[in-house]
Motif scaffolding. Structure first.
Motif, PDB file in Angstrom:
ATOM      1  N   HIS A 144       0.817  -1.209   0.000  1.00  0.00           N
ATOM      2  CA  HIS A 144       0.000   0.000   0.000  1.00  0.00           C
ATOM      3  C   HIS A 144       0.857   1.268   0.000  1.00  0.00           C
ATOM      4  CE1 HIS A 144      -3.753  -2.222   0.668  1.00  0.00           C
ATOM      5  NE2 HIS A 144      -3.031  -3.013   1.441  1.00  0.00           N
ATOM      6  N   GLU A 145       0.282   2.343  -0.522  1.00  0.00           N
ATOM      7  CA  GLU A 145       1.020   3.601  -0.651  1.00  0.00           C
ATOM      8  C   GLU A 145       0.903   4.484   0.578  1.00  0.00           C
ATOM      9  OE1 GLU A 145      -0.639   5.180  -4.245  1.00  0.00           O
ATOM     10  OE2 GLU A 145       0.909   4.251  -5.484  1.00  0.00           O
ATOM     11  N   MET A 146      -0.144   4.319   1.374  1.00  0.00           N
ATOM     12  CA  MET A 146      -0.280   5.101   2.612  1.00  0.00           C
ATOM     13  C   MET A 146      -0.701   4.172   3.736  1.00  0.00           C
ATOM     14  SD  MET A 146      -2.410   8.604   3.503  1.00  0.00           S
ATOM     15  CE  MET A 146      -1.367   9.598   2.409  1.00  0.00           C
ATOM     16  N   VAL A 147       0.161   4.094   4.765  1.00  0.00           N
ATOM     17  CA  VAL A 147      -0.049   3.167   5.873  1.00  0.00           C
ATOM     18  C   VAL A 147       0.048   3.933   7.188  1.00  0.00           C
ATOM     19  CG1 VAL A 147       0.786   1.090   7.044  1.00  0.00           C
ATOM     20  CG2 VAL A 147       0.956   1.265   4.538  1.00  0.00           C
ATOM     21  N   PHE A 148      -0.917   3.717   8.067  1.00  0.00           N
ATOM     22  CA  PHE A 148      -0.850   4.221   9.433  1.00  0.00           C
ATOM     23  C   PHE A 148      -0.454   3.067  10.347  1.00  0.00           C
ATOM     24  CE2 PHE A 148      -3.333   7.502   7.484  1.00  0.00           C
ATOM     25  CZ  PHE A 148      -3.193   8.648   8.269  1.00  0.00           C
ATOM     26  N   GLY A 149       0.586   3.270  11.159  1.00  0.00           N
ATOM     27  CA  GLY A 149       0.992   2.287  12.154  1.00  0.00           C
ATOM     28  C   GLY A 149       0.745   2.870  13.536  1.00  0.00           C
ATOM     29  N   ALA A 253       3.393  10.921  15.209  1.00  0.00           N
ATOM     30  CA  ALA A 253       2.332  11.719  14.583  1.00  0.00           C
ATOM     31  C   ALA A 253       1.241  12.121  15.566  1.00  0.00           C
ATOM     32  CB  ALA A 253       1.721  10.934  13.421  1.00  0.00           C
ATOM     33  N   GLN A 254       1.197  11.486  16.746  1.00  0.00           N
ATOM     34  CA  GLN A 254       0.187  11.886  17.729  1.00  0.00           C
ATOM     35  C   GLN A 254       0.409  13.324  18.208  1.00  0.00           C
ATOM     36  OE1 GLN A 254       2.615   9.723  18.386  1.00  0.00           O
ATOM     37  NE2 GLN A 254       3.617  10.285  20.311  1.00  0.00           N
ATOM     38  N   ASN A 255       1.614  13.860  17.975  1.00  0.00           N
ATOM     39  CA  ASN A 255       1.931  15.217  18.423  1.00  0.00           C
ATOM     40  C   ASN A 255       1.762  16.262  17.327  1.00  0.00           C
ATOM     41  OD1 ASN A 255       2.508  14.533  21.089  1.00  0.00           O
ATOM     42  ND2 ASN A 255       4.595  13.917  20.569  1.00  0.00           N
ATOM     43  N   THR A 256       1.057  15.919  16.262  1.00  0.00           N
ATOM     44  CA  THR A 256       0.692  16.918  15.252  1.00  0.00           C
ATOM     45  C   THR A 256      -0.685  17.486  15.592  1.00  0.00           C
ATOM     46  OG1 THR A 256      -0.420  15.287  13.848  1.00  0.00           O
ATOM     47  CG2 THR A 256       1.933  15.660  13.447  1.00  0.00           C
ATOM     48  N   THR A 257      -0.946  18.687  15.104  1.00  0.00           N
ATOM     49  CA  THR A 257      -2.300  19.228  15.164  1.00  0.00           C
ATOM     50  C   THR A 257      -3.051  18.765  13.917  1.00  0.00           C
ATOM     51  OG1 THR A 257      -1.731  21.246  13.963  1.00  0.00           O
ATOM     52  CG2 THR A 257      -1.420  21.273  16.365  1.00  0.00           C
ATOM     53  N   PRO A 258      -4.379  18.857  13.894  1.00  0.00           N
ATOM     54  CA  PRO A 258      -5.120  18.474  12.685  1.00  0.00           C
ATOM     55  C   PRO A 258      -4.660  19.228  11.449  1.00  0.00           C
ATOM     56  CG  PRO A 258      -6.633  18.613  14.528  1.00  0.00           C
ATOM     57  CD  PRO A 258      -5.305  19.117  15.031  1.00  0.00           C
ATOM     58  N   MET A 259      -4.335  20.526  11.578  1.00  0.00           N
ATOM     59  CA  MET A 259      -3.880  21.304  10.428  1.00  0.00           C
ATOM     60  C   MET A 259      -2.526  20.812   9.934  1.00  0.00           C
ATOM     61  SD  MET A 259      -3.586  25.448  10.024  1.00  0.00           S
ATOM     62  CE  MET A 259      -5.356  25.603  10.324  1.00  0.00           C
ATOM     63  N   GLN A 260      -1.615  20.494  10.876  1.00  0.00           N
ATOM     64  CA  GLN A 260      -0.306  19.971  10.485  1.00  0.00           C
ATOM     65  C   GLN A 260      -0.443  18.623   9.780  1.00  0.00           C
ATOM     66  OE1 GLN A 260       1.532  20.041  14.384  1.00  0.00           O
ATOM     67  NE2 GLN A 260       2.937  21.679  13.769  1.00  0.00           N
ATOM     68  N   LYS A 262      -3.038  17.417   8.079  1.00  0.00           N
ATOM     69  CA  LYS A 262      -3.579  17.617   6.731  1.00  0.00           C
ATOM     70  C   LYS A 262      -2.496  18.156   5.803  1.00  0.00           C
ATOM     71  CE  LYS A 262      -7.161  20.060   4.132  1.00  0.00           C
ATOM     72  NZ  LYS A 262      -8.278  21.039   4.192  1.00  0.00           N
ATOM     73  N   MET A 263      -1.703  19.109   6.303  1.00  0.00           N
ATOM     74  CA  MET A 263      -0.607  19.659   5.502  1.00  0.00           C
ATOM     75  C   MET A 263       0.354  18.556   5.085  1.00  0.00           C
ATOM     76  SD  MET A 263       2.905  20.418   5.799  1.00  0.00           S
ATOM     77  CE  MET A 263       3.232  20.678   7.553  1.00  0.00           C
ATOM     78  N   ALA A 296      -7.076  12.418  12.016  1.00  0.00           N
ATOM     79  CA  ALA A 296      -6.900  11.770  10.714  1.00  0.00           C
ATOM     80  C   ALA A 296      -7.535  10.388  10.697  1.00  0.00           C
ATOM     81  CB  ALA A 296      -5.419  11.676  10.368  1.00  0.00           C
ATOM     82  N   LEU A 297      -7.373   9.636  11.777  1.00  0.00           N
ATOM     83  CA  LEU A 297      -7.966   8.303  11.833  1.00  0.00           C
ATOM     84  C   LEU A 297      -9.490   8.386  11.789  1.00  0.00           C
ATOM     85  CD1 LEU A 297      -5.657   6.651  14.515  1.00  0.00           C
ATOM     86  CD2 LEU A 297      -5.694   6.159  12.063  1.00  0.00           C
ATOM     87  N   ASP A 298     -10.050   9.343  12.517  1.00  0.00           N
ATOM     88  CA  ASP A 298     -11.500   9.507  12.498  1.00  0.00           C
ATOM     89  C   ASP A 298     -12.001   9.912  11.120  1.00  0.00           C
ATOM     90  OD1 ASP A 298     -11.571   8.892  15.171  1.00  0.00           O
ATOM     91  OD2 ASP A 298     -11.746  10.973  15.860  1.00  0.00           O
ATOM     92  N   THR A 299     -11.179  10.662  10.391  1.00  0.00           N
ATOM     93  CA  THR A 299     -11.589  11.205   9.094  1.00  0.00           C
ATOM     94  C   THR A 299     -11.329  10.247   7.940  1.00  0.00           C
ATOM     95  OG1 THR A 299     -11.074  13.438   9.892  1.00  0.00           O
ATOM     96  CG2 THR A 299     -11.322  13.166   7.507  1.00  0.00           C
ATOM     97  N   LEU A 300     -10.187   9.542   7.979  1.00  0.00           N
ATOM     98  CA  LEU A 300      -9.698   8.825   6.802  1.00  0.00           C
ATOM     99  C   LEU A 300      -9.846   7.312   6.847  1.00  0.00           C
ATOM    100  CD1 LEU A 300      -6.374  10.819   6.278  1.00  0.00           C
ATOM    101  CD2 LEU A 300      -8.551  11.157   5.102  1.00  0.00           C
TER     102      LEU A 300
END
Length: 353
Positions: A144-149, A253-260, A262-263, A296-300
């Motif tokens: 896969h091209e995008m993976v969340f661990g 990645a848990q320390n990003t904001t939603p805007m970061q 998405k960016m 991101a998890l809730d959205t994607l």
């Protein structure tokens, strides 16, 4: 190769017990399998709940039928690794025990034996899975091209992602590796840091350098970084860029904001792969700031082309105490949530962070 040379029939007094003797062809490899002072054998005996003894080139296994079969499989798989020229360590022995425990309790669908699971192959050596969660994760990284661990510390989220990135770079499947982290202090106030920009942010990125150092010889790592084939940078440096033909990893990645978040996700370009890793139990953002990873998890989650692998304490591959520490914190957190829910006024809904 191994050979079963004798199997005793279950005794009437112990109908569920079994004894098997394995014979190994190469005494040098057998010594490596047993470990210094038989430490690997002792570890397998304690972890699998069987009796193991070695005499000459033979290892006898005795115990419950199911456990004997698991021990036989574990010993055979570890010996095959040695036959392929791959060393085994205490971590590899623990991995064999961990996979056996999953088979025994049927927590997962039956998986391939460890010896047959495809490894991530770098020029520094093969990197194989050490838990069922890692098996799933490695399969996702390859397909896969995008993976969340997602999961607790010590589960190999970042390490395996870096291994896959290095393997793809060395195979010419991507042109460069980009490793990034948000520069967020873990509950500390570090104050003014001296030095240039690189010296200021390097402490935050050190775990990524450490993982790279395990995959690449030092001189090659330095050369590739100087040539721009490997870039390690804080998340803030990603804004305004399009990352094409790259393997991009966002760690912590848990320390990003939603805007970061998405960016970052929208930096993905043609021919790129992205891996986002994090532990939602260790958010270091200021109170009231929602984690970009949670958002991101809730959205994607469920969007075609995006996959999520969730690790748990059974996938922790560091010191055994780490798994028990994670379990203790999870238990306390669950108890606190339960207490909070019981004291919540009627009609009030708790907000997720």
């Amino acid at each position: 190769m191994t050979q079963i040379i004798a199997t005793s029939a279950p005794r009437a007094a112990a109908a569920d017990s079994k004894a098997v003797t394995l014979q190994f062809d190469d005494n040098v490899l057998l010594a490596l399998l047993l470990g210094d002072h038989d430490r690997h054998l002792v570890r397998l005996q304690q972890g699998l709940g069987v009796r193991l003894s070695c005499r000459g080139n033979r290892v006898a296994i005795a115990g419950d039928v199911g456990r004997v079969e698991l021990a036989q499989t574990a010993l055979t798989e570890l010996y095959r690794r040695l036959e392929r020229g791959e060393p085994i360590s205490s971590g590899d022995v623990d991995a064999a025990i961990r996979m056996s425990a999953v088979r025994m309790t049927e927590l997962e669908d039956p998986r391939l034996p460890l010896a047959d699971v495809p490894a991530i192959r770098t020029k520094r050596g093969a990197v194989g899975p050490r838990s069922p969660g890692q098996v799933r994760y490695m399969e996702m990284l390859a397909k896969h091209e995008m993976v969340f661990g997602i999961g607790p510390a010590g589960t190999g989220k970042t390490y395996l992602a870096v291994a896959q990135a290095v393997a793809m770079l060395q195979a010419g499947k991507v042109d460069r590796i980009v490793l990034s982290r948000p520069a967020v202090e873990a509950g500390e106030r570090l104050g003014f840091l001296p030095g240039d920009m690189k010296e200021k942010v390097d402490p935050y990125l050190r775990p990524l350098y450490d993982a790279l150092g395990d995959m690449l010889p030092g001189d090659q790592m330095t050369r590739r970084m100087a040539a721009g084939e490997i870039e390690v940078a804080p998340l803030a440096f990603m804004r305004g860029r399009t990352l094409a033909h790259a393997f991009v990893i966002l760690d912590e990645a848990q320390n990003t904001t939603p805007m970061q978040m998405k960016m970052f996700l929208t930096r993905m370009g043609e021919g790129s792969h992205m891996v986002i890793t994090g532990d939602l139990s260790q958010v270091d953002l200021p109170p009231g700031v929602r984690s970009g990873l949670k958002d991101a998890l809730d959205t994607l989650e469920g969007v075609p082309g995006i996959v999520v692998n969730r690790f748990d304490r059974n996938d922790v591959v560091r010191h055994p105490l780490v798994g028990r520490i994670v379990e203790a914190y999870d238990a306390r957190s669950a108890a606190e949530k339960d207490t909070s829910a019981r004291h919540q006024p009627p009609g009030v809904t708790a907000q997720n962070g």
